[in-house]
Design a protein around this motif. Structure first.
Motif, PDB file in Angstrom:
ATOM      1  N   ALA A  49      -9.609 -10.879 -13.086  1.00 37.79           N
ATOM      2  CA  ALA A  49     -10.999 -11.124 -13.486  1.00 37.79           C
ATOM      3  C   ALA A  49     -11.838  -9.853 -13.478  1.00 37.79           C
ATOM      4  O   ALA A  49     -12.961  -9.850 -13.972  1.00 37.79           O
ATOM      5  N   ALA A  50     -11.310  -8.776 -12.940  1.00 41.21           N
ATOM      6  CA  ALA A  50     -12.058  -7.512 -12.869  1.00 41.21           C
ATOM      7  C   ALA A  50     -12.157  -6.879 -14.257  1.00 41.21           C
ATOM      8  O   ALA A  50     -11.343  -7.148 -15.142  1.00 41.21           O
ATOM      9  N   ALA A  51     -13.135  -6.005 -14.435  1.00 41.69           N
ATOM     10  CA  ALA A  51     -13.302  -5.306 -15.717  1.00 41.69           C
ATOM     11  C   ALA A  51     -12.071  -4.469 -16.045  1.00 41.69           C
ATOM     12  O   ALA A  51     -11.654  -4.401 -17.198  1.00 41.69           O
ATOM     13  N   ASP A  52     -11.484  -3.828 -15.032  1.00 47.52           N
ATOM     14  CA  ASP A  52     -10.283  -3.013 -15.224  1.00 47.52           C
ATOM     15  C   ASP A  52      -9.328  -3.302 -14.061  1.00 47.52           C
ATOM     16  O   ASP A  52      -9.312  -2.586 -13.061  1.00 47.52           O
ATOM     17  N   PRO A  53      -8.544  -4.361 -14.184  1.00 51.57           N
ATOM     18  CA  PRO A  53      -7.685  -4.778 -13.069  1.00 51.57           C
ATOM     19  C   PRO A  53      -6.645  -3.729 -12.662  1.00 51.57           C
ATOM     20  O   PRO A  53      -6.320  -3.622 -11.484  1.00 51.57           O
ATOM     21  N   GLU A  54      -6.166  -2.936 -13.615  1.00 50.06           N
ATOM     22  CA  GLU A  54      -5.169  -1.919 -13.259  1.00 50.06           C
ATOM     23  C   GLU A  54      -5.791  -0.838 -12.379  1.00 50.06           C
ATOM     24  O   GLU A  54      -5.199  -0.403 -11.402  1.00 50.06           O
ATOM     25  N   TYR A  55      -6.993  -0.404 -12.733  1.00 48.88           N
ATOM     26  CA  TYR A  55      -7.667   0.606 -11.915  1.00 48.88           C
ATOM     27  C   TYR A  55      -7.988   0.039 -10.532  1.00 48.88           C
ATOM     28  O   TYR A  55      -7.780   0.704  -9.513  1.00 48.88           O
ATOM     29  N   LEU A  56      -8.502  -1.179 -10.491  1.00 54.06           N
ATOM     30  CA  LEU A  56      -8.850  -1.799  -9.214  1.00 54.06           C
ATOM     31  C   LEU A  56      -7.620  -1.913  -8.315  1.00 54.06           C
ATOM     32  O   LEU A  56      -7.709  -1.666  -7.105  1.00 54.06           O
ATOM     33  N   ALA A  57      -6.485  -2.237  -8.885  1.00 53.53           N
ATOM     34  CA  ALA A  57      -5.252  -2.321  -8.094  1.00 53.53           C
ATOM     35  C   ALA A  57      -4.916  -0.965  -7.482  1.00 53.53           C
ATOM     36  O   ALA A  57      -4.540  -0.882  -6.298  1.00 53.53           O
ATOM     37  N   HIS A  58      -5.054   0.114  -8.246  1.00 57.17           N
ATOM     38  CA  HIS A  58      -4.821   1.460  -7.696  1.00 57.17           C
ATOM     39  C   HIS A  58      -5.811   1.760  -6.569  1.00 57.17           C
ATOM     40  O   HIS A  58      -5.446   2.312  -5.530  1.00 57.17           O
ATOM     41  N   ALA A  59      -7.081   1.405  -6.777  1.00 63.01           N
ATOM     42  CA  ALA A  59      -8.108   1.678  -5.766  1.00 63.01           C
ATOM     43  C   ALA A  59      -7.828   0.906  -4.474  1.00 63.01           C
ATOM     44  O   ALA A  59      -7.997   1.451  -3.374  1.00 63.01           O
ATOM     45  N   LEU A  60      -7.389  -0.323  -4.594  1.00 64.52           N
ATOM     46  CA  LEU A  60      -7.057  -1.107  -3.396  1.00 64.52           C
ATOM     47  C   LEU A  60      -5.843  -0.526  -2.683  1.00 64.52           C
ATOM     48  O   LEU A  60      -5.807  -0.468  -1.445  1.00 64.52           O
ATOM     49  N   LEU A  61      -4.862  -0.098  -3.440  1.00 64.57           N
ATOM     50  CA  LEU A  61      -3.687   0.524  -2.817  1.00 64.57           C
ATOM     51  C   LEU A  61      -4.048   1.847  -2.153  1.00 64.57           C
ATOM     52  O   LEU A  61      -3.424   2.240  -1.158  1.00 64.57           O
ATOM     53  N   ALA A  62      -5.061   2.526  -2.672  1.00 65.48           N
ATOM     54  CA  ALA A  62      -5.508   3.771  -2.032  1.00 65.48           C
ATOM     55  C   ALA A  62      -6.011   3.507  -0.623  1.00 65.48           C
ATOM     56  O   ALA A  62      -5.862   4.348   0.270  1.00 65.48           O
ATOM     57  N   ALA A  63      -6.585   2.336  -0.394  1.00 64.60           N
ATOM     58  CA  ALA A  63      -7.102   1.997   0.928  1.00 64.60           C
ATOM     59  C   ALA A  63      -5.995   1.814   1.959  1.00 64.60           C
ATOM     60  O   ALA A  63      -6.250   1.904   3.166  1.00 64.60           O
ATOM     61  N   VAL A  64      -4.770   1.569   1.506  1.00 61.81           N
ATOM     62  CA  VAL A  64      -3.651   1.409   2.437  1.00 61.81           C
ATOM     63  C   VAL A  64      -2.686   2.595   2.360  1.00 61.81           C
ATOM     64  O   VAL A  64      -1.544   2.508   2.810  1.00 61.81           O
ATOM     65  N   ASP A  65      -3.161   3.707   1.832  1.00 56.62           N
ATOM     66  CA  ASP A  65      -2.381   4.939   1.811  1.00 56.62           C
ATOM     67  C   ASP A  65      -2.049   5.342   3.249  1.00 56.62           C
ATOM     68  O   ASP A  65      -2.926   5.361   4.119  1.00 56.62           O
ATOM     69  N   ALA A  66      -0.802   5.657   3.503  1.00 53.93           N
ATOM     70  CA  ALA A  66      -0.362   5.981   4.863  1.00 53.93           C
ATOM     71  C   ALA A  66      -1.028   7.238   5.401  1.00 53.93           C
ATOM     72  O   ALA A  66      -1.399   7.295   6.583  1.00 53.93           O
ATOM     73  N   ASP A  67      -1.196   8.250   4.579  1.00 52.10           N
ATOM     74  CA  ASP A  67      -1.814   9.488   5.045  1.00 52.10           C
ATOM     75  C   ASP A  67      -3.279   9.248   5.438  1.00 52.10           C
ATOM     76  O   ASP A  67      -3.743   9.740   6.464  1.00 52.10           O
ATOM     77  N   LEU A  68      -3.996   8.486   4.625  1.00 53.41           N
ATOM     78  CA  LEU A  68      -5.372   8.132   4.954  1.00 53.41           C
ATOM     79  C   LEU A  68      -5.425   7.363   6.266  1.00 53.41           C
ATOM     80  O   LEU A  68      -6.214   7.676   7.163  1.00 53.41           O
TER      81      LEU A  68
END
Length: 95
Positions: A49-68
């Motif tokens: 339902a997001a305007a750009d679901p592919e980008y949002l998926a990348h952004a959410l995965l960035a939040a669980v980045d191991a280095d972060l």
């Protein structure tokens, strides 16, 4: 989506050092592993339902980045705080 992200935080809590090593083995290693592509596709479908679901998926995965998350743990963030932050991000992203 929240169940997936919760499970991913659990996975990081159990295997943070190993995941961090695999994600930082070489520049961009995180994005070339098959599991990242699978997780990205899974979240993309959940974010339909997001305007750009592919980008949002990348952004959410960035939040669980191991280095972060390693850096945040070093800064005394608890796993409960990290989980709450990821959940909050996901909830706000889909509004």
């Amino acid at each position: 989506m929240l169940a997936f992200l919760d499970a991913y935080v659990d996975y990081l809590a159990e295997h943070l050092e190993l995941v961090r090593l695999s994600e930082t083995a070489a520049p961009g290693a995180r994005y070339r592993i098959g599991s990242y592509r699978f997780w990205h596709r899974h979240l993309t479908l959940r974010c339909g339902a997001a305007a750009d679901p592919e980008y949002l998926a990348h952004a959410l995965l960035a939040a669980v980045d191991a280095d972060l998350n390693f850096a945040l743990r070093e800064a005394d963030y608890s796993w409960a705080r990290l989980r709450a932050g990821v959940r909050d991000l996901a909830k706000h992203a889909l509004r």
